[in-house]
Design a protein around this motif. Structure first.
Motif, mmCIF file in Angstrom:
data_model
loop_
_atom_site.group_PDB
_atom_site.id
_atom_site.type_symbol
_atom_site.label_atom_id
_atom_site.label_comp_id
_atom_site.label_asym_id
_atom_site.label_seq_id
_atom_site.Cartn_x
_atom_site.Cartn_y
_atom_site.Cartn_z
ATOM 1 N N ASN A 22 0.797 -1.228 -0.125
ATOM 2 C CA ASN A 22 -0.009 0.140 -0.080
ATOM 3 C C ASN A 22 0.837 1.163 0.072
ATOM 4 O OD1 ASN A 22 -2.136 1.926 0.506
ATOM 5 N ND2 ASN A 22 -2.752 1.351 2.348
ATOM 6 N N GLU A 32 -0.560 4.151 -0.299
ATOM 7 C CA GLU A 32 -1.637 5.370 0.138
ATOM 8 C C GLU A 32 -1.267 5.725 1.654
ATOM 9 O OE1 GLU A 32 -3.615 6.950 -1.881
ATOM 10 O OE2 GLU A 32 -2.371 5.766 -3.322
ATOM 11 N N TRP A 54 -5.993 3.210 5.372
ATOM 12 C CA TRP A 54 -6.197 1.750 5.149
ATOM 13 C C TRP A 54 -6.945 1.481 4.071
ATOM 14 C CZ3 TRP A 54 -4.902 -2.175 8.778
ATOM 15 C CH2 TRP A 54 -4.548 -1.675 10.064
ATOM 16 N N GLU A 55 -6.469 0.271 3.091
ATOM 17 C CA GLU A 55 -6.999 -0.008 1.919
ATOM 18 C C GLU A 55 -7.494 -1.478 1.916
ATOM 19 O OE1 GLU A 55 -7.401 1.982 -0.953
ATOM 20 O OE2 GLU A 55 -6.680 3.662 0.291
ATOM 21 N N TYR A 95 -8.190 -4.961 -0.209
ATOM 22 C CA TYR A 95 -7.851 -5.608 -1.459
ATOM 23 C C TYR A 95 -8.586 -6.646 -1.734
ATOM 24 C CZ TYR A 95 -5.125 -8.972 0.919
ATOM 25 O OH TYR A 95 -4.723 -9.967 1.876
ATOM 26 N N LEU A 103 -5.018 -3.668 4.067
ATOM 27 C CA LEU A 103 -3.291 -3.399 3.965
ATOM 28 C C LEU A 103 -3.580 -1.824 4.989
ATOM 29 C CD1 LEU A 103 -2.383 -3.311 0.315
ATOM 30 C CD2 LEU A 103 -2.091 -5.064 1.981
ATOM 31 N N ARG A 115 0.409 3.435 4.363
ATOM 32 C CA ARG A 115 2.093 3.284 3.924
ATOM 33 C C ARG A 115 2.958 3.443 5.104
ATOM 34 N NH1 ARG A 115 2.682 7.689 0.497
ATOM 35 N NH2 ARG A 115 2.808 8.802 2.306
ATOM 36 N N ASP A 154 1.778 -2.808 5.826
ATOM 37 C CA ASP A 154 1.251 -2.183 4.627
ATOM 38 C C ASP A 154 1.244 -3.172 3.526
ATOM 39 O OD1 ASP A 154 3.701 -2.000 4.400
ATOM 40 O OD2 ASP A 154 3.899 0.051 3.970
ATOM 41 N N SER A 155 1.872 -4.334 3.646
ATOM 42 C CA SER A 155 1.853 -5.229 2.519
ATOM 43 C C SER A 155 1.021 -6.387 2.741
ATOM 44 C CB SER A 155 3.540 -5.461 2.137
ATOM 45 O OG SER A 155 4.101 -6.022 3.245
ATOM 46 N N THR A 180 -6.447 -2.375 -5.038
ATOM 47 C CA THR A 180 -7.296 -1.525 -3.896
ATOM 48 C C THR A 180 -7.854 -0.748 -4.908
ATOM 49 O OG1 THR A 180 -5.460 -0.157 -3.828
ATOM 50 C CG2 THR A 180 -5.518 -2.008 -2.351
#
Length: 164
Positions: free
Chosen positions: A52, A54, A57-58, A60, A100, A103, A118-119, A152
């Motif tokens: 991520n 960004e 929070w994302e 996926y 995720l 960042r 974040d990954s 995402t």
């Protein structure tokens, strides 16, 4: 309930995730430039890492799309998703959804030894028993050539999955 945010729970897809399933959005040029994951007797599993970029929070999602080798991209359609590995696909993807952290990751106030990442590592496994016999002919190539699309709302990763 899956409390780590990386489960394969059934949920309604947001619109942006539904667009990831549309193979008509992939141009021939993008398809030609796409990274490939090649599977054979010695390489039945691959993993990719998504990260991520960004500051939020994302969520996926990962999808398998048949790559029908049709120059008329309007005829390329169909989706198989999830870790269940539909009978139509000779591949299994896990996890098929997750979250995720922003960042750089995020602290876990409940357990500081387990920060949020974040990954994510996405595994793709080839089920040789489902693959069409005699890989190499035109019909076999259509049935054994798939696209993995992971995305995402802000980023998309695409790979061709090839049985060699």
């Amino acid at each position: 309930d899956d409390d780590d945010g990386n489960g394969d729970d059934e949920e309604e897809l947001p619109r942006w995730a539904m667009r990831l399933q549309d193979p008509t959005t992939i141009s021939a040029a993008e398809l030609a430039a796409m990274d490939e994951l090649k599977f054979d007797i010695e390489h039945k599993m691959h993993s990719i890492v998504i990260k991520n970029e960004e500051r939020s929070w994302e969520r996926y999602y990962a999808f398998l799309l048949p790559n029908n080798h049709d120059d008329n991209k309007n005829n390329r359609k169909g989706v198989v998703s999830g870790s269940s590995g539909s009978g139509d696909s000779c591949f299994r993807v896990s996890p098929s959804t997750g979250s995720l952290a922003p960042r750089g990751g995020a602290s876990n106030v409940c357990d500081v030894t387990k920060p949020y990442s974040d990954s994510a590592i996405i595994s793709i496994e080839w089920n040789m028993g489902i693959a069409v016999e005699g890989v190499g002919g035109d019909n076999d190539r259509k049935n054994n050539d798939w696209l993995l699309v992971v995305g995402t709302e802000a980023q998309v990763w695409r790979y061709r999955l090839l049985i060699v």
